[in-house]
Each structure stands twice: as C-alpha cells, then as structure tokens.
Design a protein around this motif. Sequence first.
Motif: not given
Length: 477
Positions: A302-305, A354-363
């Motif tokens: 949904r974040a377009g990653v 931490l998963l709720a902080t930002t939609a970053d694949a590496l995180l």
Amino acid sequence: MHHHCWFRTGRRPARTAATSAFDAWFKALSGRGRRCQHAPGRTGPRTGRTATLETPQAPTPLFRNRNYNLLWSSQVLSELGAQISVFALPLLVLALTGSAVQAGAASALSAVTRLVVLVPAGALTDRWDRRRVMLWCELARLPMIIALALALLRDSAGFGLVLLVAMVDGVAAALFAPAEEAVLPQVVDKSQLSTAVAVTAARSYVATLAGPGIGGLLFSAHRALPFLANALTYALSGLLILCTRIKAHRPPSERRSLVHEVGEGVRWIARNPVIRASLLVAVMASICFNALNLIVLAAAERAGVPTGQIGLIGVLTGAGGLAGALLAPRFQRLMTPRTAILVLAWVSTALTPLLATTADALLFGAVLGVVAFLAPTVQTAVVTYQMASTPDRLRGRVSAALGLTGGVAGAAGPLLGGTLVETVGWRGAVLGCTAALLLAGVGAALSPALRSFTQVTGEAPAEPALTPTPATDTPER
C-alpha cells in the motif's frame, strides 16, 4: 516440530554426498567423537595376557551417523522439490485458467488436506511400520507429479489434474511428518537429539529459501520442468529412505478404534504440564508472527514499495531463521528452555512496535529476521522435550496433534492479519499483535509449569503392560 535406532554394521558407515558437503557443519554442531579409553586391567592367571575394561563409548557424531545422514539427505531433497512445486503450482494455474481464485484454491487444497488428514495419520503411523510409511508416501507422490509433468509436455494438463496432485501431496505429507518425527529418536543418541532437531529445522529453511528461486527459473524455461525436478527429488528421497536402517516399530497387540487412539494422544498432551504450557505460548506467538508477515506485506504494497524490496522482507526473515536454526544447539547450552521462551517473547514484544513506525522493507525484514532468529531455539527445545518424553507407542499421535495445532495457527495468523489491516489499519494491526505477544510473555513468566522447564531431556514413562518388549529385541540407543 518431531525415534530412530542406529544399527552397528561392523564397518565404518558409508557417507553420502550430502554428508560430505555438510561435514564441517555437523562437526561444529555435534563435536567430534571421542576415542574409547581403556582402563588398566589385570593379568589373567592362565593366559598371562592383560585384560582391559572399556569405558562406555561416546555416541557416533551426527556427521558420521549413516542412518541419520541418509534420512536427513532424503528430506532435504524432498522438501526442496516440494518448495519448487509450491512456487510453480499457482503460476501454472494462472497460466492455464487466468483465475487468481483458482490459483489460490489449488495452493490451499494441499494445506487443507494435510490438516484434515494429519490427526488420524498420527494414529495410523503408530500402528504401521514407520519406515515403510515414509517410503510409500514418497512413492505415492511420484506417479502423480510425473503424470502432471507429462501432461504439460503434451499441452493437455487440466485444472482437475492439478487439484488431484495437490490433494495426493497433502495426504502423503500428513502421513510422512509424524512418521519421520517418531523415528528420529531411534536413529540418534538421546544426547544428540536436540542438535538433530535443530538441523532438521535448518533443512526446512534451506528448502524455503532455495526452492522458489529454482522453481521460478525452471518454470520460465518450460512449465513442466519444475514438476520433473520435483519428481526426481521424490525418487531420490525414496531411494535414500530405502537404504536407511531403522528398527521396526512394534505396535501394541491390542487394537482399539482410531478415534480412541487419537484421543489417547490428545489426553497425553493435556496431562503433560510442560508441553501444555509451552504449546499455549507457542500457538499465540505463531498466530502473531504469521499475522505480522501478512501485515508488513500489505503495508509495503500500500505504501508503493517496489516488488524487489518487498522480496527482501522474505529473504531477511528466512536468513534469520536459518542462522537461528544453525546456532540453536549452542544457544541451548547457554540458556534453559524457559529462558529461551522468555527471551523470544520479550524481544518480540519490544521490537514489534518498530514495524508501525514506517513502511520500510529493510526495517520490516530486519525485525522479522531477528524474531525468526530466536524462534528455532525455542522450537528445538520444545520438540526435543516432546520427543524424549513421549512413549514410543504414542509418538506419531502426539506429533500429529501438535502439528495440527501449528498448522491451524499458521492458517489463522494471515486471516487475523488481513482482518486487522482492513479494520484498524496496518499500524493498529501491528499494535494489536504487540499486545498479544505481551500477553504471551506474561503468561510464560507466570506459568508454574514453564518455571520447571529447565532441560530438554524428558524421560518417556515405562509402560510394560501396553508395550511388551521381547527379551530378544535389540536395545535402542
């Protein structure tokens, strides 16, 4: 989740190609064998020769254990082939029908069939010779997968054939899993059981990491190639099982109904406080972890990653699980099973927000990779305790019942994750899983049964009235 007795042959055990490839690994995990030491003897009155007394021999290291290596190698091949087909099957259905619904149905059918058959399969493997069960399971899948590959070569494969292959595979997998787990304590020494369980978990991670890539490459060359490769792995797996020597299972002479026998395994689990408490914690954690896998994928999409970065999540998660499985025997020497459960619960609870902080694949991949790294130590401890403490006559049923619980948790997790994402959003879903993990950690910390879970070497109770053993039987190691 998971037995075998090694037979002495009077010669050095033969070694497979897979054994040679993993020598260094097994040496690091299980240690080198110790030479027998001889105590000083006394001179015999007639012969004048010195008699010697031998101290008990150390168990054969896993990397030199012929039967264990044959069994392990056979399942590396079988699981790799299965993962190749699991990846190629929905691609095939999409190519044949163009329907995503039918592709999902084909993928789900094997898993659903396995769950339905698993509990009665455990009772049947306690009735039958377990080595033969494993062999026939591999041979039963072989003609079906060959038929599908040949049909694809002739451009005559239909959706019905795909469903039949998926169903047969599910039935065979349901019968094979409890049989393999039930024989493992017969092929390794009890002191090595924990390491053997950890290496088995590593095997699954290797297949999961390698199978999809191989399946995609073969499918791009020709639709039939992934299934031909799977057929080859099943054939080689069956051949290795045929070469494995495992003590024949002696079921009790008194035969009861299948329902009664299934209930006996369930009642044994219910009466074992350590298994019962660890199972409750494991089910809650498994549901949360499977839910989080879907939640982060939905959040990334949904974040377009980019798709390539989304794939990195799975790679990091699988790599963490593989590393954790390889190091699980070492971690078990550093902490008790209860401590491992608490570490997994508290670290997971701390990292999940931490998963709720930002939609970053590496995180996403890093957090899930750390959780996957810790999980095999707990899994190894619980499965080893279960194998060591379960009476042989119940091993198939207990393994199947626990496997069914894990399968249900694996299916319920994504459903829960998807529901949470649609109702409260992906950040709310992450926080909901965090609360559930916190509850699991508190329950584990307060559980009296887990407080006594300080070692994995459970003892199976003697049951002479139910499992009479003739005096001529070869003793198990």
